[in-house]
Design a protein around this motif. Structure first.
Motif, mmCIF file in Angstrom:
data_model
loop_
_atom_site.group_PDB
_atom_site.id
_atom_site.type_symbol
_atom_site.label_atom_id
_atom_site.label_comp_id
_atom_site.label_asym_id
_atom_site.label_seq_id
_atom_site.Cartn_x
_atom_site.Cartn_y
_atom_site.Cartn_z
ATOM 1 N N GLN A 190 0.831 -1.199 0.000
ATOM 2 C CA GLN A 190 0.000 0.000 0.000
ATOM 3 C C GLN A 190 0.872 1.257 0.000
ATOM 4 N N CYS A 215 -5.234 5.757 1.598
ATOM 5 C CA CYS A 215 -4.306 5.010 0.748
ATOM 6 C C CYS A 215 -4.567 5.306 -0.716
ATOM 7 N N GLU A 251 -5.388 4.342 -4.434
ATOM 8 C CA GLU A 251 -6.215 3.257 -4.987
ATOM 9 C C GLU A 251 -6.464 3.496 -6.468
ATOM 10 N N THR A 288 -8.753 -2.866 -11.726
ATOM 11 C CA THR A 288 -7.647 -3.825 -11.759
ATOM 12 C C THR A 288 -7.535 -4.509 -13.115
ATOM 13 N N CYS A 302 -8.168 2.987 3.568
ATOM 14 C CA CYS A 302 -7.241 1.868 3.433
ATOM 15 C C CYS A 302 -7.948 0.536 3.649
ATOM 16 N N ASN A 303 -7.694 -0.390 2.717
ATOM 17 C CA ASN A 303 -8.248 -1.736 2.794
ATOM 18 C C ASN A 303 -7.149 -2.708 2.388
ATOM 19 N N ALA A 319 -7.711 -5.077 -0.603
ATOM 20 C CA ALA A 319 -8.059 -4.560 -1.927
ATOM 21 C C ALA A 319 -6.844 -4.588 -2.853
ATOM 22 N N GLU A 349 -6.712 -3.185 -5.621
ATOM 23 C CA GLU A 349 -6.605 -1.851 -6.206
ATOM 24 C C GLU A 349 -5.633 -0.960 -5.411
ATOM 25 N N GLN A 350 -5.321 -1.367 -4.180
ATOM 26 C CA GLN A 350 -4.432 -0.576 -3.329
ATOM 27 C C GLN A 350 -3.037 -1.184 -3.184
#
Length: 221
Positions: free
Chosen positions: A142, A151, A153, A157, A168-169, A172, A174-175
């Motif tokens: 991240q 974060c 992102e 994808t 923030c995940n 994920a 995407e992050q």
């Protein structure tokens, strides 16, 4: 800034002398005579170098060597101490302090929010803290924006997309912007979306001169 006590000379240069002496072509900015305290190799010498924007000043043992010599504005960089030869030498009381700022831009305090697009701007110079450029590259891939707690992102994808701030995940993809983690703090490296062997597409994080930031296949324009 290099001082040669035996010859009582000083040289201001970009990058310092080569190992074994001498300088690369175009590296020397200026040079002159240096008054070295009596005792030479058996006495402490105090060297000072001050950089403010595009000007440099230096002194040796309290005596001015040069004042406000024009230099490149490196914006950011690093400092080091050493010698041009393999010789015994001692350093003591080495310190780095912030020089009084002159003509530095006064940055407004920005606001950040979930969904805000990421942009590309010139890196902040030494002495200027730009909160919009304050990121941590985390161990889990991240990119954490410290001032907002958000974060970076990607919007997708599977295809080219813009990049934004988001809550923030850790799960994920995407992050996740994988990279050579041991190198990213030392020099530019590629950042590729997704964890290792997770996504089918090879999407690279790319910044453009027009200020846009995106993930694109193979990093292509």
């Amino acid at each position: 800034l290099c001082v040669q006590p035996l010859w009582e000379k000083w040289t201001l240069s970009y990058g310092g002398p080569l190992n074994g002496g001498g300088y690369p072509d175009g590296a020397v900015i200026s040079s002159g005579d240096a008054l070295v305290d009596a005792g030479g190799l058996n006495k402490w010498q105090t060297l000072n170098l001050t950089i403010r924007g595009e000007e440099a000043s230096g002194s040796l043992n309290g005596h001015t060597l040069f004042t406000n010599i024009g230099i490149r504005d490196g914006r950011s960089g690093f400092g080091c101490i050493g010698t041009s030869h393999w010789i015994p030498i001692e350093f003591d009381d080495f310190s780095i302090t912030s020089a009084a700022a002159r003509n530095l831009p006064q940055l407004a305090t920005p606001s950040f929010y979930d969904g805000q697009l990421i942009g590309a701007t010139p890196c902040a110079r030494n002495g200027v803290a730009d909160l919009s450029q304050s990121f941590d590259a985390r161990y889990n891939w991240q990119l954490y924006h410290k001032p907002s707690g958000l974060c970076v992102e990607a919007g997708s994808t599977s295809e080219a997309s813009s990049v934004r701030l988001a809550s923030c995940n850790e799960d994920a993809q995407e992050q996740k912007f994988r990279n050579r983690y041991t190198n990213i703090r030392n020099w530019p490296v590629e950042l590729t979306l997704g964890g290792w062997n997770v996504l089918d597409n090879d999407l690279k994080l790319v910044g453009y001169k027009n200020g846009a930031v995106a993930v694109t296949p193979g990093g292509e324009d």
